[in-house]
Scaffold this motif. Structure first.
Motif, PDB file in Angstrom:
ATOM      1  N   THR A   1       0.839  -1.196   0.000  1.00 52.95           N
ATOM      2  CA  THR A   1       0.000   0.000   0.000  1.00 52.95           C
ATOM      3  C   THR A   1       0.875   1.248   0.000  1.00 52.95           C
ATOM      4  O   THR A   1       2.068   1.180   0.313  1.00 52.95           O
ATOM      5  CB  THR A   1      -0.921   0.042   1.244  1.00 52.95           C
ATOM      6  N   ASP A   2       0.269   2.382  -0.299  1.00 54.35           N
ATOM      7  CA  ASP A   2       1.002   3.643  -0.296  1.00 54.35           C
ATOM      8  C   ASP A   2       1.304   4.117   1.116  1.00 54.35           C
ATOM      9  O   ASP A   2       2.222   4.899   1.337  1.00 54.35           O
ATOM     10  CB  ASP A   2       0.218   4.728  -1.030  1.00 54.35           C
ATOM     11  N   GLU A   3       0.475   3.693   2.082  1.00 55.82           N
ATOM     12  CA  GLU A   3       0.695   4.081   3.477  1.00 55.82           C
ATOM     13  C   GLU A   3       0.269   2.920   4.367  1.00 55.82           C
ATOM     14  O   GLU A   3      -0.457   2.031   3.936  1.00 55.82           O
ATOM     15  CB  GLU A   3      -0.046   5.367   3.826  1.00 55.82           C
ATOM     16  N   HIS A   4       0.758   2.956   5.603  1.00 53.77           N
ATOM     17  CA  HIS A   4       0.430   1.874   6.535  1.00 53.77           C
ATOM     18  C   HIS A   4       0.600   2.361   7.972  1.00 53.77           C
ATOM     19  O   HIS A   4       1.169   3.417   8.218  1.00 53.77           O
ATOM     20  CB  HIS A   4       1.295   0.638   6.277  1.00 53.77           C
ATOM     21  N   LEU A   5       0.093   1.554   8.880  1.00 53.44           N
ATOM     22  CA  LEU A   5       0.284   1.815  10.300  1.00 53.44           C
ATOM     23  C   LEU A   5       1.221   0.752  10.851  1.00 53.44           C
ATOM     24  O   LEU A   5       0.973  -0.446  10.685  1.00 53.44           O
ATOM     25  CB  LEU A   5      -1.051   1.755  11.060  1.00 53.44           C
TER      26      LEU A   5
ATOM     27  N   ASP B   1       7.400  -6.822  33.880  1.00 48.82           N
ATOM     28  CA  ASP B   1       6.215  -6.955  34.736  1.00 48.82           C
ATOM     29  C   ASP B   1       4.963  -7.353  33.942  1.00 48.82           C
ATOM     30  O   ASP B   1       3.850  -7.269  34.439  1.00 48.82           O
ATOM     31  CB  ASP B   1       5.962  -5.663  35.523  1.00 48.82           C
ATOM     32  N   ASP B   2       5.142  -7.797  32.689  1.00 48.68           N
ATOM     33  CA  ASP B   2       4.082  -8.242  31.779  1.00 48.68           C
ATOM     34  C   ASP B   2       3.194  -7.125  31.244  1.00 48.68           C
ATOM     35  O   ASP B   2       2.214  -7.388  30.551  1.00 48.68           O
ATOM     36  CB  ASP B   2       3.216  -9.346  32.391  1.00 48.68           C
ATOM     37  N   VAL B   3       3.486  -5.885  31.546  1.00 49.18           N
ATOM     38  CA  VAL B   3       2.758  -4.764  30.963  1.00 49.18           C
ATOM     39  C   VAL B   3       3.242  -4.592  29.527  1.00 49.18           C
ATOM     40  O   VAL B   3       4.443  -4.599  29.265  1.00 49.18           O
ATOM     41  CB  VAL B   3       2.968  -3.476  31.784  1.00 49.18           C
ATOM     42  N   ARG B   4       2.282  -4.464  28.610  1.00 55.81           N
ATOM     43  CA  ARG B   4       2.631  -4.234  27.208  1.00 55.81           C
ATOM     44  C   ARG B   4       2.753  -2.736  26.965  1.00 55.81           C
ATOM     45  O   ARG B   4       1.981  -1.952  27.509  1.00 55.81           O
ATOM     46  CB  ARG B   4       1.556  -4.786  26.279  1.00 55.81           C
ATOM     47  N   THR B   5       3.701  -2.373  26.131  1.00 52.97           N
ATOM     48  CA  THR B   5       3.822  -1.000  25.661  1.00 52.97           C
ATOM     49  C   THR B   5       3.557  -1.029  24.157  1.00 52.97           C
ATOM     50  O   THR B   5       3.991  -1.956  23.466  1.00 52.97           O
ATOM     51  CB  THR B   5       5.211  -0.409  25.945  1.00 52.97           C
ATOM     52  N   VAL B   6       2.825  -0.039  23.696  1.00 52.91           N
ATOM     53  CA  VAL B   6       2.486   0.018  22.277  1.00 52.91           C
ATOM     54  C   VAL B   6       2.731   1.429  21.776  1.00 52.91           C
ATOM     55  O   VAL B   6       2.331   2.408  22.412  1.00 52.91           O
ATOM     56  CB  VAL B   6       1.010  -0.378  22.041  1.00 52.91           C
ATOM     57  N   LEU B   7       3.369   1.506  20.636  1.00 55.97           N
ATOM     58  CA  LEU B   7       3.581   2.776  19.954  1.00 55.97           C
ATOM     59  C   LEU B   7       2.986   2.634  18.554  1.00 55.97           C
ATOM     60  O   LEU B   7       3.357   1.723  17.800  1.00 55.97           O
ATOM     61  CB  LEU B   7       5.075   3.110  19.868  1.00 55.97           C
ATOM     62  N   LEU B   8       2.043   3.515  18.221  1.00 54.90           N
ATOM     63  CA  LEU B   8       1.438   3.542  16.889  1.00 54.90           C
ATOM     64  C   LEU B   8       2.218   4.522  16.042  1.00 54.90           C
ATOM     65  O   LEU B   8       2.317   5.709  16.383  1.00 54.90           O
ATOM     66  CB  LEU B   8      -0.028   3.968  16.985  1.00 54.90           C
ATOM     67  N   VAL B   9       2.800   4.039  14.944  1.00 56.33           N
ATOM     68  CA  VAL B   9       3.628   4.876  14.081  1.00 56.33           C
ATOM     69  C   VAL B   9       2.965   4.954  12.703  1.00 56.33           C
ATOM     70  O   VAL B   9       3.008   3.997  11.933  1.00 56.33           O
ATOM     71  CB  VAL B   9       5.057   4.295  13.951  1.00 56.33           C
ATOM     72  N   PRO B  10       2.330   6.098  12.406  1.00 53.25           N
ATOM     73  CA  PRO B  10       1.667   6.239  11.106  1.00 53.25           C
ATOM     74  C   PRO B  10       2.672   6.509   9.997  1.00 53.25           C
ATOM     75  O   PRO B  10       3.628   7.254  10.179  1.00 53.25           O
ATOM     76  CB  PRO B  10       0.743   7.439  11.324  1.00 53.25           C
ATOM     77  N   HIS B  11       2.436   5.884   8.854  1.00 53.31           N
ATOM     78  CA  HIS B  11       3.242   6.121   7.657  1.00 53.31           C
ATOM     79  C   HIS B  11       2.280   6.558   6.560  1.00 53.31           C
ATOM     80  O   HIS B  11       1.539   5.736   6.028  1.00 53.31           O
ATOM     81  CB  HIS B  11       3.993   4.853   7.231  1.00 53.31           C
ATOM     82  N   GLY B  12       2.254   7.841   6.269  1.00 53.47           N
ATOM     83  CA  GLY B  12       1.378   8.389   5.255  1.00 53.47           C
ATOM     84  C   GLY B  12       0.346   9.321   5.846  1.00 53.47           C
ATOM     85  O   GLY B  12       0.000   9.215   7.028  1.00 53.47           O
TER      86      GLY B  12
END
Length: 148
Positions: free
Chosen positions: A116-120, A129-140
């Protein structure tokens, strides 16, 4: 939707996926990046639930790709972990379904961006400690507007 998230439970990870379901549109590509156990499949399970997919969303590790229908949009869930490279991705013919579906690829970084031309890009990690960390990085620009 904010870009950074701390997710103490698997249910929180699924809830983030369900929230993403509210902003995805046909043709979206979501690439999940992170180590084993970071929550990639849990996030996709929540996305499927948010889209209204009836059947269980499970890891496609051994079948490589699963297509889930019956929801607001078809969900194509791919596990690229065992793929050898871009040629193996081409063999999956994802370009045929990507325009009408939401395509989520675990372990797809460096392999599927050309679909695709862009993606997430969703970067997941699991702390000690089993805590999840999430970073959303937009491309486009489309993703940049939705993630802000």
């Amino acid at each position: 939707m904010k870009a950074e998230h701390l997710l103490p439970t698997v249910e929180d990870t699924e809830a983030l996926g369900a929230a993403l379901a509210g902003i995805v549109v046909p043709g979206d590509l979501v690439i999940l990046v992170g180590p084993l156990g970071a929550g990639k499949t849990a996030l996709t399970r929540g996305l499927g639930r948010g889209l209204g997919v009836a059947e269980p969303v499970t890891s496609p590790t051994f079948v490589i790709a699963r297509v889930h229908t019956g929801g607001r949009l078809p969900l194509v869930h791919v596990d690229a972990y065992r793929l050898g490279g871009a040629a193996d991705v081409d063999d999956l013919d994802l370009d045929v379904t990507v325009a009408d579906s939401v395509t989520v690829v675990e372990w797809g970084q460096g392999l599927v961006e050309q679909l695709t031309d862009e993606h997430l890009e969703v970067r997941l990690d699991r702390r000690d400690d089993d805590v999840r960390t999430v970073l959303l990085v937009p491309h486009g620009p489309g993703w940049e507007q939705r993630i802000g």
